[in-house]
Structure formats: structure tokens, C-alpha cells
Design a protein around this motif. Structure first.
Motif, mmCIF file in Angstrom:
data_model
loop_
_atom_site.group_PDB
_atom_site.id
_atom_site.type_symbol
_atom_site.label_atom_id
_atom_site.label_comp_id
_atom_site.label_asym_id
_atom_site.label_seq_id
_atom_site.Cartn_x
_atom_site.Cartn_y
_atom_site.Cartn_z
ATOM 1 N N TYR A 158 0.835 -1.261 0.157
ATOM 2 C CA TYR A 158 0.003 0.011 -0.041
ATOM 3 C C TYR A 158 0.995 1.092 -0.125
ATOM 4 N N TRP A 189 -7.622 -3.864 6.723
ATOM 5 C CA TRP A 189 -9.098 -3.583 5.744
ATOM 6 C C TRP A 189 -9.255 -2.410 5.187
ATOM 7 N N GLY A 190 -8.919 -1.443 5.749
ATOM 8 C CA GLY A 190 -8.961 -0.111 5.337
ATOM 9 C C GLY A 190 -7.877 0.321 4.127
ATOM 10 N N GLU A 193 -9.493 -1.312 1.070
ATOM 11 C CA GLU A 193 -10.475 -0.341 0.714
ATOM 12 C C GLU A 193 -10.040 0.661 -0.089
ATOM 13 N N ASN A 194 -9.098 1.404 0.543
ATOM 14 C CA ASN A 194 -8.417 2.398 -0.595
ATOM 15 C C ASN A 194 -7.564 1.997 -1.685
ATOM 16 N N LYS A 196 -8.846 -0.369 -3.928
ATOM 17 C CA LYS A 196 -9.857 -1.163 -4.565
ATOM 18 C C LYS A 196 -10.030 -0.519 -5.903
ATOM 19 N N ASP A 197 -9.761 0.654 -6.321
ATOM 20 C CA ASP A 197 -9.828 1.071 -7.808
ATOM 21 C C ASP A 197 -8.943 0.289 -8.678
ATOM 22 N N HIS A 232 -16.306 -8.316 3.177
ATOM 23 C CA HIS A 232 -15.800 -6.866 2.809
ATOM 24 C C HIS A 232 -16.014 -6.516 1.340
ATOM 25 N N PHE A 234 -14.819 -8.035 -1.464
ATOM 26 C CA PHE A 234 -13.577 -8.319 -2.193
ATOM 27 C C PHE A 234 -13.600 -9.599 -2.958
#
Length: 295
Positions: A158, A189-190, A193-194, A196-197, A232, A234
Motif C-alpha cells: 500500500y 482492511w482500510g 478499501e483504499n 480497490k480502484d 468486505h 472483495f
């Protein structure tokens, strides 16, 4: 009287010499026999020493011929040539050395160079949806297709890899051991989420469990990660990568029962086939130019 004594002495002398002669003759005969035996043994030994042992010539083993894409298509098709690049850590070299992670690391500088190389050489970075559509519907993949994958869900994916992916607009897949999320050095998990684009999240078991375990253990590990990813949002396309890279009959049975049709190994290769879709090969990448890996 003297004459008798002399005759007696002469007689004994002849007898003495006769005995000596017999002994000498006996020894001579024995020596000849012994000498003959020695010569015979020496001759035999010499014959053994000089007689060459004829060895059969070894039968040459032919070098196995690589299976072509056409042959793979006929046997396991449809198939396509796709470079599935495999990364783990993407972090500075000094940090990798300090944490003893150099064998799984690519520096951010090299990661950027790799993506730049793909762009310069007109490679097409595709996503898992494209691969699934090819297997399911026969939708053609672009030439020079590449998939980017990262294993184990490390925090640096990340912090370092994602910004570079975003820079190039390239998609990737991170294979997540969901039970390790929110731990030190791992994603949260955050974070998922950030990202996923551009980044799809695949199943890597719950605790990075080897596929060699009992079926019940495989069912628990794969099943729990599957459940958590779904919760979540995914897990729309069920994609799996085997921890440590090796599949097993137990893990493949569990994957089939849970609806997984695509799973990756760490076996080196670039031909992906539908009938082998639970044992797909990849190309492990390190700190070196991508041209070193066949691209």
C-alpha cells in the motif's frame, strides 16, 4: 684291521654324500615346482591387469522438448501466453536488509522501472476479470498480456507499490492471508478499501497455511478467508494463490467445492490454460531488469 676301518669310513662318506645329493635333488625339484607356480600366478595376474573391461556405452538421455502453445492448446485449451509477474515486498533495500526480507524484496525504484519497461515495450497489463472472461467465454486477450500479482498482503504494498501502480494506471492483484491483516507489517482492511480502484484482492488462506495439510484444515483456512473477503466486498471473482506455491489434491478439492476456478502456483511458466486453471504458473520477479525474465 686298518684296511677294514678305512673301508668302513669310505662307505660312510659315500652314504653321507649320497644323502646330501638326494636332499639337493629334492630341493631342486621343489624349487622348480615353486618357481613354476610363481611364474604361473604372475602370468595370470598380468593377464588380469592388462585385460581391459569393456563397458557398455551409456544411452544418451534426450533433452525434453518444451511444450509449445499449440500443443498446450490441443491438450488443455483454450490457452494464452500471459506473463503473471509475482512480487512480495516492495520496500527500500536498507529496510529489507534490516528485516531480513531481501530474498522477497523488490525496491520501489526497480518496481517503477519494471512498470516503465512494460509501458515502453507496449505490454498490456490486464486484470483477473479479463483472464476469467477468456476462460469462460473465449474473449480474446490482447497480445503481450501481463498480470501483476503481489503475495502475502504486506504494508509496503500500500505504501510503496500502490502509488506507483496509480502513477501508471496499472491494475494488480494482491493475494491476502486475511487472518494476518491489521498486524504489524501487514495491510489493514482500510488499506484494501483504499486500493480497490486498481487492486483486486484474492484468497491466500486465512493464516498463510501450506496446501499440504489435511483436507479439514484446508477447508477451514480457505473457507474462512473466502468468507471474510466476501463480507468486505472483495470476492466477486474467486481467485486463489497457494501459500508457498504448491497445490495439493486436498486444496484443489476444497477450491472446487467453494466455486474457485482460478488458482496460481509459483511454478515458472507463461502459458495459462483453462483445463489447468487451478495450477496456473507465474514468473517470480526480483531486483533485475524485466528483460532478464523473458519479457
Amino acid at each position: 684291521m686298518k684296511q677294514k676301518k678305512n673301508k668302513f669310513k669310505i662307505k660312510h662318506i659315500w652314504i653321507f654324500f649320497g644323502v646330501i645329493l638326494l636332499v639337493f635333488l629334492g630341493l631342486t625339484v621343489k624349487f622348480k615346482i615353486f618357481s613354476s607356480e610363481i611364474k604361473s600366478e604372475i602370468k595370470e595376474n598380468k593377464e588380469i591387469e592388462v585385460t581391459p573391461t569393456i563397458m557398455a556405452e551409456p544411452t544418451p538421455t534426450p533433452t525434453p522438448k518444451p511444450i509449445s502453445l499449440e500443443e498446450m492448446n490441443a491438450k488443455y485449451g483454450p490457452c494464452a501466453k500471459v506473463f503473471v509477474l509475482t512480487y512480495h515486498h516492495v520496500q527500500d533495500e536498507e529496510i529489507a536488509k534490516k528485516r531480513k526480507q531481501t530474498n522477497l524484496n523488490v525496491t520501489p525504484e526497480f518496481f517503477r522501472k519494471h512498470l516503465q519497461y512494460l509501458k515502453d515495450k507496449n505490454y498490456n497489463v490486464i486484470g483477473m476479470t479479463d483472464l476469467k472472461n477468456f476462460f469462460d467465454n473465449g474473449t480474446a486477450l490482447p497480445s503481450k498480456s501481463v498480470l501483476i500479482t503481489l503475495d502475502d498482503g504486506y504494508k509496503d504494498n500500500y505504501e510503496n507499490a500502490y502509488p506507483i501502480l496509480k502513477e501508471f494506471g496499472y491494475r494488480a492483484t494482491i493475494f491476502i492471508p486475511t487472518g494476518l491483516l491489521n498486524n504489524s507489517d501487514y495491510l489493514t482492511w482500510g488499506d484494501l478499501e483504499n486500493m480497490k480502484d486498481l487492486v483486486y484482492m484474492g484468497n491466500h488462506t486465512w493464516s498463510h497455511q501450506s496446501s499440504s495439510g489435511l483436507r479439514e484444515k484446508q477447508d477451514q483456512e480457505i473457507g474462512l478467508a473466502d468468507k471474510q473477503l466476501s463480507e468486505h466486498g472483495f470476492n466477486n471473482i474467486k481467485i486463489f494463490a497457494y501459500p508457498y506455491g504448491k497445490p495439493s489434491s486436498n486444496s484443489e478439492d476444497v477450491l472446487k467445492n467453494k466455486g474457485y476456478e482460478i488458482a496460481f502456483t509459483t511454478t515458472h511458466g507463461t502459458i495459462l490454460c483453462k483445463k489447468k486453471s487451478l495450477e496456473l504458473p507465474r514468473v517470480r520477479i526480483s531486483d533485475a531488469p524485466l528483460s532478464n525474465f523473458g519479457l
